[in-house]
Design a protein around this motif. Structure first.
Motif, short mmCIF file in Angstrom:
data_model
loop_
_atom_site.label_atom_id
_atom_site.label_comp_id
_atom_site.label_asym_id
_atom_site.label_seq_id
_atom_site.Cartn_x
_atom_site.Cartn_y
_atom_site.Cartn_z
N THR B 194 -7.59 10.81 78.81
CA THR B 194 -7.25 11.64 79.94
C THR B 194 -8.17 12.84 80.12
N LYS B 195 -8.65 13.40 79.04
CA LYS B 195 -9.37 14.67 79.16
C LYS B 195 -10.69 14.49 79.90
N ALA B 196 -10.95 15.39 80.83
CA ALA B 196 -12.17 15.28 81.63
C ALA B 196 -13.32 15.94 80.89
N PRO B 197 -14.44 15.22 80.71
CA PRO B 197 -15.60 15.86 80.10
C PRO B 197 -16.19 16.89 81.05
N MET B 198 -16.82 17.90 80.47
CA MET B 198 -17.46 18.93 81.29
C MET B 198 -18.78 19.30 80.67
N ALA B 199 -19.69 19.82 81.49
CA ALA B 199 -20.97 20.28 80.98
C ALA B 199 -21.45 21.41 81.87
N PRO B 200 -22.12 22.41 81.29
CA PRO B 200 -22.58 23.54 82.11
C PRO B 200 -23.62 23.12 83.14
N LEU B 201 -23.66 23.87 84.21
CA LEU B 201 -24.58 23.58 85.31
C LEU B 201 -25.80 24.49 85.21
N VAL B 202 -26.93 23.94 85.48
CA VAL B 202 -28.15 24.74 85.46
C VAL B 202 -28.87 24.54 86.78
#
Lengths: 368, 393
Positions: B194-202
């Motif tokens: 269920t958990k949504a992956p996330m990553a910082p935006l550049v």
């Protein structure tokens, strides 16, 4: 009439057993793929399940003080049947030793020296074990102290470095997996690290006295089990859900250590500890194999068997499995089945027969 | 039998020793044969199905500082491109340009272009987890546009864009406007149901003639595909709940409404307790925050009990709003960024089995009960403002 003249003390036996069990640290990976975040309890249950069997090995060795596995089998089952049982054990030692040698090779080829020829790694490692075995059990017993402390040091010292990355909610929910998986996991754990201590039946004959032997051997087993438990807990807490995908969880969690971008890349520590501990485990298997086989053949010394056995071991290790995938599949499914009788049935049966027949009796000749 | 036995064994030892010292290292690679990669960018190539890989390589002769004067145009890095159907194919394709195999042990960051992120990362992440030279601690970022542009922007104070980006991500603690995500964290979220992956935006910001790298916000994924972005406030809302806010700035209007008080977050703790009662899912979120008064733009003396009380209330309200903003955005994207599903799974193992399959439908119906306790614990070097209004005396 004994092949081994060296004697070991009860305390040395404690460290030999602890080091032997610690040597299986990477082998709990076989279980993790099945039991995921419940591996820690599988280890505890596995320990509880294998305790009576382990005690049966010790009591057998205590009853037949000064005798090795083949001599015990000869006395309990008679000359012919005893030889068959001994052959079964020797077959088990032979295969398990080659699997463990292969483990070292796979460890090196995957993580430490990817371009080195596989067979060379096996040859060097087996040669080292062969050299240690040729020096006798006393030497192995003396170095076991050092090895156990190296193993414990690496595990204890890396644990706090990973504390900031540990998420203890990874252990929840406590009971999730179906019983079948837990059962399979318990079976693997109770045979691979714990049940394999049956090899000490071939070694405990060298004990100089059997006083307090149960207490000492069991403390050894507990030290080993505690190490496995700490490693399993660390891997679950650090890696969480991902722990099932890595080739080696211990390596992966140590690779995550990053303290101020300076204290990083400590995976060599796992490499060192693992090499040292598997070396101890393999040497003990090798020693048991050489002693049992020479006893079976009625040789005066086991030294002439060491080199040929080393050659055979390298060949088996190099060819027995096609890949680590094959290795894991066989160990998880077949490897633990064929070893059930010799770990969980024969020692108890021997003990029972010895009790009923009032063995050992020394007046009628001595075994072989 | 001492001496007689020892001689052959000594020979044997010597023999083995020589075997190792004389043969050299298997697979040993000298430093001048290494192409040390410090950053990798992955973009979609124009021709369908292909990827464009940009590897940032350290130029060995430029880093030592012995460059022939001039220097202005000289870069210490070299960005090499290659294409391929898979990451590994592209990595090996590069050897046609470099002559050496890439050495990726020192890779700081992997940047995926937006086009490839919205197509789905699950196809491309495997190599970065599997390759034995890759570290699981390498950072993962998503470019607002193309990753190769990000890799090209030469920073002013640092030699290498990739090192600069790593530094920018590490500085998340000052604002809590993004969060550091490494390969292992990302993989861990990808494996979750269920958990949504996330990553910082550049992104690249054009600033007069110079290009600046700007890292802020988070890209939100669902099943490996990028579905949306969180802006700075929403990210902080998310981090409040996760208990990962390190520091940052909260601006509240001053009690007399004539200016504002600026608070610096000193520490924040959170506790999330899921509750499941008659089909309703309630998340009890308890936040404890401590801050200091670090600036004020009003002449009123704010260092009083009553002013503190009102500022604390106001900042608690701002925190609440940020959390709700993040939650609203996640409902809009239908992505479980907080990991509420995992929390329920851990607390209600049995009930979870029924919820798991239609979690996407249930997620928007989750209720939040937010309780924020905000405290101002110091006023830094001033007890009173320098220009104090008459009424305050």
């Amino acid at each position: 009439m004994n092949i081994e003249k060296g004697k070991i003390t009860g305390q040395q036996l404690l460290f030999l057993i602890a080091g032997f069990v610690q040597g299986s640290v990477l082998l709990i990976d076989f279980t993790v793929g099945i039991t995921e975040h419940q591996t820690w309890m599988v280890i505890l249950v596995g320990l509880a399940v294998s305790t009576p069997f382990f005690l049966s090995y010790v009591m057998l060795a205590k009853r037949f003080a000064g005798m090795n596995l083949v001599q015990i089998n000869d006395m309990v089952y008679g000359r012919f049947l005893g030889k068959v049982v001994s052959l079964y054990y020797i077959f088990f030692f032979l295969l398990t030793l080659s699997f463990n040698i292969r483990d070292v090779g796979e460890l090196y080829i995957t993580f430490l020296m990817p371009d080195t020829p596989f067979v060379l790694l096996l040859v060097v490692f087996t040669a080292t074990c062969a050299y240690a075995v040729s020096k006798g059990i006393e030497v192995l017993a003396r170095v076991s102290h050092l090895f156990v402390f190296i193993g414990i040091f690496v595990i204890i010292s890396t644990f706090p470095l990973l504390l900031d990355q540990m998420d203890f909610s990874n252990f929840l929910p406590f009971f999730e997996l179906p019983f079948g998986k837990i059962f399979q996991g318990v079976h693997i754990v109770s045979s691979v690290p714990f049940g394999e201590t049956v090899v000490f039946l071939a070694i405990m004959g060298s004990l100089n006295n059997t006083e307090h032997v149960i207490k000492r051997t069991y403390s050894g087993l507990l030290i080993g089990a505690a190490t496995l438990l700490i490693v399993a807990v660390r891997n679950i807490a650090v890696l969480g859900k991902t722990q099932t995908i890595w080739t080696s969880m211990s390596f992966q969690s140590i690779r995550l250590i990053d303290i101020g971008t300076i204290l990083t890349r400590l995976d060599f520590l796992v490499g060192i500890a693992q090499t040292v501990l598997i070396f101890l485990k393999c040497s003990l298997f090798f020693y048991a194999l050489a002693v049992s086989l020479s006893q079976l053949f009625g040789l005066k010394s086991y030294l002439p068997l060491i080199l040929p056995l080393a050659g055979i071991e390298v060949v088996i290790a190099a060819t027995v499995f096609q890949s680590p995938v094959d290795h894991a599949m066989i160990t998880q499914n077949a490897g633990i089945i064929y070893s059930i009788p010799l770990m969980f049935v024969i020692p108890l049966l021997s003990l029972l027969i010895a009790k009923i027949r009032g063995l050992p009796k020394f007046e009628r000749g001595k075994g072989t | 039998m001492g001496n007689k036995m020892n001689l052959p064994i000594m020979k044997l030892i010597l023999w083995f020793f020589m075997l190792f010292t004389l043969s050299g290292c298997f697979g040993g690679r000298e430093i001048n044969d290494l192409e040390i990669v410090i950053g990798i960018g992955v973009d979609k190539n124009e021709s369908a199905g292909n990827i464009l890989l940009t590897a940032q390589i350290v130029k060995e002769n430029e880093t030592g500082g012995t460059g022939k004067d001039g220097g202005g145009e000289d870069k210490a890095f070299w960005n090499v491109n290659s294409t391929g159907n898979s990451i590994f194919e592209a990595v090996r394709q590069i050897t046609h340009k470099t002559g050496n195999r890439l050495f990726i042990s020192h890779n700081q960051a992997v940047i995926f272009g937006k086009d490839i992120a919205s197509e789905g990362l699950e196809k491309y992440i495997d190599f970065f987890l599997r390759a034995h030279e890759m570290r699981p601690t390498a950072l993962i970022l998503i470019a607002e546009d193309r990753a190769s542009d990000v890799m090209d922007a030469k920073p002013e104070t640092k030699k290498f864009p990739a090192v600069n980006i790593e530094k920018l991500v590490e500085s998340y603690a000052f604002t809590s406007h993004l969060y550091k995500v490494n390969m292992k964290d990302f993989a861990s979220c990808m494996m979750s149901d269920t958990k949504a992956p996330m990553a910082p935006l550049v992104s690249v910001m054009q600033d007069k003639e110079n290009k600046d790298i700007y890292v802020s916000g988070l890209a939100v994924f669902k099943k490996g595909r990028m579905v949306g972005k969180l802006n700075e406030d929403e990210v902080r809302g998310l981090l409040w709940v996760l208990g990962k806010v390190k520091s940052g700035v909260i601006t509240v209007s001053s009690p007399n409404e004539q200016g504002s008080a600026v608070l610096e977050i000193l520490s924040a703790k959170s506790k999330v307790t899921p509750e499941l009662k008659d089909k309703r899912i309630v998340m009890h979120i308890k936040i404890k925050e401590e801050s200091s008064l670090s600036e004020q733009t009003t002449t009123e003396n704010l260092a009083t009990d009553s002013a503190f009380e009102r500022m604390q209330k106001a900042s608690a309200e701002i925190i609440r709003q940020e959390i709700l903003a993040a939650f609203d955005k996640s409902k809009e994207l239908n992505a479980d960024i907080f990991g509420f599903g995992e929390m329920l799974h851990k607390k209600y193992g049995n009930e979870w089995k029924a919820l798991k399959d239609n979690w996407d439908d249930l997620y928007p119906s989750v209720e939040l009960k937010i309780d924020v306790e905000s405290k101002i614990i110091k006023t830094d070097l001033l007890k009173k403002p320098a220009w104090q209004s008459e009424g305050g005396k």
